[in-house]
Design an enzyme around this catalytic site. Structure first.
Site, PDB file in Angstrom:
ATOM      1  N   ASN A  99     -69.147   7.995 -26.539  1.00 45.98           N
ATOM      2  CA  ASN A  99     -70.574   7.972 -26.192  1.00 45.98           C
ATOM      3  C   ASN A  99     -70.906   9.087 -25.209  1.00 45.98           C
ATOM      4  OD1 ASN A  99     -69.043   6.404 -24.373  1.00 45.98           O
ATOM      5  ND2 ASN A  99     -70.782   5.160 -23.769  1.00 45.98           N
ATOM      6  N   VAL A 100     -72.123   9.587 -25.345  1.00 45.71           N
ATOM      7  CA  VAL A 100     -72.618  10.682 -24.509  1.00 45.71           C
ATOM      8  C   VAL A 100     -73.993  10.272 -23.995  1.00 45.71           C
ATOM      9  CG1 VAL A 100     -73.206  13.129 -24.402  1.00 45.71           C
ATOM     10  CG2 VAL A 100     -71.354  12.369 -25.910  1.00 45.71           C
ATOM     11  N   GLU A 101     -74.039   9.880 -22.729  1.00 44.24           N
ATOM     12  CA  GLU A 101     -75.292   9.371 -22.170  1.00 44.24           C
ATOM     13  C   GLU A 101     -76.175  10.503 -21.645  1.00 44.24           C
ATOM     14  OE1 GLU A 101     -74.187   6.146 -19.523  1.00 44.24           O
ATOM     15  OE2 GLU A 101     -73.657   4.915 -21.266  1.00 44.24           O
ATOM     16  N   CYS A 145     -74.544   7.160 -29.120  1.00 47.37           N
ATOM     17  CA  CYS A 145     -73.420   6.230 -29.239  1.00 47.37           C
ATOM     18  C   CYS A 145     -72.187   6.974 -29.752  1.00 47.37           C
ATOM     19  CB  CYS A 145     -73.759   5.096 -30.201  1.00 47.37           C
ATOM     20  SG  CYS A 145     -74.813   3.808 -29.518  1.00 47.37           S
ATOM     21  N   GLU A 183     -70.347   6.283 -32.163  1.00 46.23           N
ATOM     22  CA  GLU A 183     -70.326   6.389 -33.624  1.00 46.23           C
ATOM     23  C   GLU A 183     -71.108   7.603 -34.113  1.00 46.23           C
ATOM     24  OE1 GLU A 183     -71.015   3.812 -31.755  1.00 46.23           O
ATOM     25  OE2 GLU A 183     -70.278   1.927 -32.586  1.00 46.23           O
ATOM     26  N   CYS A 232     -73.202  -1.424 -32.426  1.00 44.42           N
ATOM     27  CA  CYS A 232     -74.593  -1.880 -32.369  1.00 44.42           C
ATOM     28  C   CYS A 232     -75.223  -1.783 -33.765  1.00 44.42           C
ATOM     29  CB  CYS A 232     -75.377  -1.054 -31.353  1.00 44.42           C
ATOM     30  SG  CYS A 232     -75.748   0.635 -31.873  1.00 44.42           S
ATOM     31  N   CYS A 279     -75.699   1.638 -35.228  1.00 41.27           N
ATOM     32  CA  CYS A 279     -74.442   2.282 -35.617  1.00 41.27           C
ATOM     33  C   CYS A 279     -73.823   1.644 -36.852  1.00 41.27           C
ATOM     34  CB  CYS A 279     -73.480   2.303 -34.439  1.00 41.27           C
ATOM     35  SG  CYS A 279     -74.033   3.496 -33.197  1.00 41.27           S
TER      36      CYS A 279
HETATM   37  N1  THU Z   1     -72.517   2.239 -27.189  1.00 43.05           N
HETATM   38  C1  THU Z   1     -71.836   2.914 -28.152  1.00 43.05           C
HETATM   39  O1  THU Z   1     -71.371   4.038 -27.932  1.00 43.05           O
HETATM   40  N2  THU Z   1     -71.691   2.317 -29.357  1.00 43.05           N
HETATM   41  C2  THU Z   1     -72.120   1.066 -29.672  1.00 43.05           C
HETATM   42  O2  THU Z   1     -72.004   0.646 -30.810  1.00 43.05           O
HETATM   43  C3  THU Z   1     -72.722   0.226 -28.625  1.00 43.05           C
HETATM   44  C4  THU Z   1     -73.099   0.933 -27.379  1.00 43.05           C
HETATM   45  C5  THU Z   1     -72.703   2.895 -25.881  1.00 43.05           C
HETATM   46  C6  THU Z   1     -74.084   3.406 -25.643  1.00 43.05           C
HETATM   47  C7  THU Z   1     -74.124   3.463 -24.132  1.00 43.05           C
HETATM   48  O3  THU Z   1     -73.618   4.710 -23.713  1.00 43.05           O
HETATM   49  C8  THU Z   1     -73.180   2.376 -23.690  1.00 43.05           C
HETATM   50  O4  THU Z   1     -72.437   1.995 -24.840  1.00 43.05           O
HETATM   51  C9  THU Z   1     -73.868   1.150 -23.119  1.00 43.05           C
HETATM   52  O5  THU Z   1     -74.844   0.680 -23.986  1.00 43.05           O
END
Ligand code: THU
Length: 135
Positions: free
Chosen positions: A45-47, A56, A58, A89, A92
């Site tokens: 994940n890259v916020e 996300c 994925e 999620c 994804c």
């Molecule tokens: N996140 C994912 O990378 N994939 C998912 O399927 C669920 C959530 C990440 C997004 C965010 O950076 C962190 O989890 C918290 O929501």
């Protein structure tokens, strides 16, 4: 495709959690997928300071898939920062559906399940094709 080396997929997913950019949630995610030609693709994940722009893990994996030649996902493992299986999620699951379809296997907290079970009645490319070919 004979068998899936889940240990290898999980190890790669865990490695990806160490590369995650999770500055805001502090919830690193890693994911790895096996392709139908035997490649392993992965992502983290890259916020973003604008939270909704977050990518996300994925999303990164799907970019890796396409950028390295495409193909189909046949098995996917997603983990959190503790290495525990993470259920992707909803958005994804839709991404995985596009590139893996109903038979793609997903390692979930409840065990390995095909995407057809974790995204019932999924909307997908077939719906567009059916609509286009009406008449
Ligand atoms: N996140 C994912 O990378 N994939 C998912 O399927 C669920 C959530 C990440 C997004 C965010 O950076 C962190 O989890 C918290 O929501």
């Amino acid at each position: 495709m004979t068998s899936v080396d889940w240990d290898l997929l999980v190890a790669e997913a865990v490695r990806m959690t160490t590369l995650a950019y999770a500055e805001y949630s502090h919830y690193p995610v890693g994911v790895a997928g096996l392709t139908d030609d035997g490649r392993i693709v992965s992502g983290c994940n890259v916020e973003n300071a604008s939270y909704g722009v977050t990518l996300c893990a994925e999303c990164g994996m799907v970019s890796h898939l396409i950028a390295t030649g495409g193909g189909r996902l046949v098995a996917v493992a997603c983990v959190d920062g503790n290495g525990e299986a993470l259920m992707p999620c909803g958005r994804c699951r839709q991404l995985l559906w596009e590139h893996g379809g109903p038979d793609c296997l997903l390692r979930t907290p409840l065990g390995v399940q095909p995407l057809r079970e974790v995204l019932p009645q999924a909307f997908g490319p077939d719906h567009l094709e059916a609509y286009r070919s009406r008449d």
